[in-house]
Design a protein around this motif. Structure first.
Motif, PDB file in Angstrom:
ATOM      1  N   ALA A  85       5.778  15.220   2.141  1.00  0.00           N
ATOM      2  CA  ALA A  85       4.431  15.355   2.696  1.00  0.00           C
ATOM      3  C   ALA A  85       3.839  14.004   3.089  1.00  0.00           C
ATOM      4  O   ALA A  85       2.747  13.944   3.637  1.00  0.00           O
ATOM      5  N   GLY A  86       4.551  12.918   2.806  1.00  0.00           N
ATOM      6  CA  GLY A  86       4.066  11.586   3.164  1.00  0.00           C
ATOM      7  C   GLY A  86       3.013  11.044   2.229  1.00  0.00           C
ATOM      8  O   GLY A  86       2.221  10.187   2.605  1.00  0.00           O
ATOM      9  N   LEU A  87       3.004  11.517   0.985  1.00  0.00           N
ATOM     10  CA  LEU A  87       1.988  11.071   0.037  1.00  0.00           C
ATOM     11  C   LEU A  87       2.532  10.187  -1.070  1.00  0.00           C
ATOM     12  O   LEU A  87       1.766   9.593  -1.821  1.00  0.00           O
ATOM     13  N   ILE A  97      13.928   4.052 -10.309  1.00  0.00           N
ATOM     14  CA  ILE A  97      13.222   4.264  -9.050  1.00  0.00           C
ATOM     15  C   ILE A  97      11.736   4.267  -9.360  1.00  0.00           C
ATOM     16  O   ILE A  97      11.276   4.968 -10.257  1.00  0.00           O
ATOM     17  N   VAL A  98      11.006   3.441  -8.629  1.00  0.00           N
ATOM     18  CA  VAL A  98       9.567   3.328  -8.823  1.00  0.00           C
ATOM     19  C   VAL A  98       8.871   4.126  -7.724  1.00  0.00           C
ATOM     20  O   VAL A  98       9.162   3.954  -6.535  1.00  0.00           O
ATOM     21  N   TYR A  99       7.974   5.000  -8.135  1.00  0.00           N
ATOM     22  CA  TYR A  99       7.222   5.835  -7.201  1.00  0.00           C
ATOM     23  C   TYR A  99       5.819   5.276  -7.057  1.00  0.00           C
ATOM     24  O   TYR A  99       5.220   4.813  -8.012  1.00  0.00           O
ATOM     25  N   ARG A 100       5.333   5.309  -5.822  1.00  0.00           N
ATOM     26  CA  ARG A 100       3.997   4.806  -5.519  1.00  0.00           C
ATOM     27  C   ARG A 100       3.275   5.790  -4.626  1.00  0.00           C
ATOM     28  O   ARG A 100       3.903   6.479  -3.818  1.00  0.00           O
ATOM     29  N   ALA A 101       1.977   5.838  -4.755  1.00  0.00           N
ATOM     30  CA  ALA A 101       1.168   6.651  -3.845  1.00  0.00           C
ATOM     31  C   ALA A 101       1.250   6.019  -2.468  1.00  0.00           C
ATOM     32  O   ALA A 101       1.174   4.802  -2.328  1.00  0.00           O
ATOM     33  N   ASP A 102       1.448   6.827  -1.455  1.00  0.00           N
ATOM     34  CA  ASP A 102       1.452   6.328  -0.084  1.00  0.00           C
ATOM     35  C   ASP A 102       0.019   6.448   0.433  1.00  0.00           C
ATOM     36  O   ASP A 102      -0.403   7.507   0.906  1.00  0.00           O
ATOM     37  N   LEU A 103      -0.721   5.377   0.286  1.00  0.00           N
ATOM     38  CA  LEU A 103      -2.132   5.401   0.651  1.00  0.00           C
ATOM     39  C   LEU A 103      -2.327   5.566   2.148  1.00  0.00           C
ATOM     40  O   LEU A 103      -3.317   6.164   2.584  1.00  0.00           O
ATOM     41  N   ALA A 104      -1.383   5.078   2.940  1.00  0.00           N
ATOM     42  CA  ALA A 104      -1.477   5.284   4.391  1.00  0.00           C
ATOM     43  C   ALA A 104      -1.337   6.766   4.717  1.00  0.00           C
ATOM     44  O   ALA A 104      -2.026   7.280   5.604  1.00  0.00           O
ATOM     45  N   GLY A 105      -0.478   7.469   3.997  1.00  0.00           N
ATOM     46  CA  GLY A 105      -0.332   8.906   4.199  1.00  0.00           C
ATOM     47  C   GLY A 105      -1.611   9.649   3.839  1.00  0.00           C
ATOM     48  O   GLY A 105      -2.026  10.575   4.537  1.00  0.00           O
ATOM     49  N   MET A 106      -2.243   9.252   2.744  1.00  0.00           N
ATOM     50  CA  MET A 106      -3.503   9.888   2.357  1.00  0.00           C
ATOM     51  C   MET A 106      -4.589   9.562   3.375  1.00  0.00           C
ATOM     52  O   MET A 106      -5.402  10.416   3.723  1.00  0.00           O
ATOM     53  N   ARG A 146       2.245  -2.395   3.127  1.00  0.00           N
ATOM     54  CA  ARG A 146       3.132  -1.319   2.729  1.00  0.00           C
ATOM     55  C   ARG A 146       2.931  -0.060   3.558  1.00  0.00           C
ATOM     56  O   ARG A 146       3.327   1.014   3.196  1.00  0.00           O
ATOM     57  N   ASP A 147       2.298  -0.177   4.709  1.00  0.00           N
ATOM     58  CA  ASP A 147       2.091   0.967   5.575  1.00  0.00           C
ATOM     59  C   ASP A 147       3.397   1.299   6.293  1.00  0.00           C
ATOM     60  O   ASP A 147       3.510   1.209   7.493  1.00  0.00           O
ATOM     61  N   THR A 148       4.404   1.700   5.510  1.00  0.00           N
ATOM     62  CA  THR A 148       5.730   1.918   6.058  1.00  0.00           C
ATOM     63  C   THR A 148       5.854   3.232   6.797  1.00  0.00           C
ATOM     64  O   THR A 148       6.777   3.429   7.553  1.00  0.00           O
ATOM     65  N   HIS A 149       4.921   4.147   6.581  1.00  0.00           N
ATOM     66  CA  HIS A 149       5.021   5.449   7.226  1.00  0.00           C
ATOM     67  C   HIS A 149       4.074   5.556   8.406  1.00  0.00           C
ATOM     68  O   HIS A 149       3.787   6.634   8.873  1.00  0.00           O
ATOM     69  N   SER A 150       3.580   4.432   8.876  1.00  0.00           N
ATOM     70  CA  SER A 150       2.590   4.454   9.933  1.00  0.00           C
ATOM     71  C   SER A 150       3.176   5.005  11.221  1.00  0.00           C
ATOM     72  O   SER A 150       4.277   4.668  11.613  1.00  0.00           O
ATOM     73  N   ASP A 151       2.422   5.851  11.864  1.00  0.00           N
ATOM     74  CA  ASP A 151       2.835   6.456  13.113  1.00  0.00           C
ATOM     75  C   ASP A 151       1.706   6.234  14.100  1.00  0.00           C
ATOM     76  O   ASP A 151       0.637   6.802  13.935  1.00  0.00           O
ATOM     77  N   PRO A 152       1.934   5.398  15.135  1.00  0.00           N
ATOM     78  CA  PRO A 152       0.834   5.090  16.040  1.00  0.00           C
ATOM     79  C   PRO A 152       0.228   6.324  16.684  1.00  0.00           C
ATOM     80  O   PRO A 152      -0.937   6.357  17.007  1.00  0.00           O
TER      81      PRO A 152
END
Length: 164
Positions: A85-87, A97-106, A146-152
């Motif tokens: 879901a990109g979160l 494995i370290v999990y982090r909230a994807d703040l850009a997704g939120m 860390r905005d690795t999931h950014s989609d313009p």
């Protein structure tokens, strides 16, 4: 048609689009549905909120399981759903494995939900943005690295806030 021919034909057929939330990465509505569906389950919501509190360090799966009281085997499924879901994002750190909230997704999810807010009258949306601003002590744009999931295509710009 023989069984082998049928299997070959099925394998060669183009996949049909699925109507599951989040399957179409180019559709903002599908992404929003995937995010909302992911957060619509109590353990996943607890995991996401925990990971937001742990930013920017994140947590290993074992620590997440202990904190939210979830069995390890079901937690991996919950983390996978949040990641699709990109979160949530995951990175390997040594053997864990370290999990982090994807703040850009939120941010994309909230921006999608508020994109049509107030018919272009930002002063009407002020109470919503005012509510969101004090909930975080982070500097503006603090997670750009860390905005690795950014989609313009899906990034929505927010008008500059007026000083209070």
């Amino acid at each position: 048609m023989e069984a082998d021919d049928l299997i070959s034909a099925l394998a060669a057929a183009p996949p049909t689009p699925s109507h599951l939330p989040g399957d179409d990465a180019d559709d903002p509505s599908a992404r929003a549905l995937a995010g909302l569906a992911a957060l619509g389950q109590p353990i996943r919501l607890a995991v996401f909120r925990l990971l937001v509190r742990q930013e920017p360090d994140g947590l290993a799966a074992g620590a997440i399981a202990a904190a939210v009281g979830a069995p390890h085997n079901s937690l991996s499924t919950h983390l996978a759903i949040l990641a699709r879901a990109g979160l949530v994002s995951a990175t390997r750190s040594g053997r864990s494995i370290v999990y982090r909230a994807d703040l850009a997704g939120m941010r994309r999810l909230v921006a999608f939900l508020l994109a049509d807010c107030c018919g272009g009258r930002p002063e009407v949306c002020g109470p919503i943005t005012d509510l969101l601003a004090p909930s975080c002590d982070c500097p503006p744009g603090g997670d750009k690295d860390r905005d690795t999931h950014s989609d313009p295509k899906s990034a929505l710009t927010t008008p500059p806030r007026t000083p209070r």
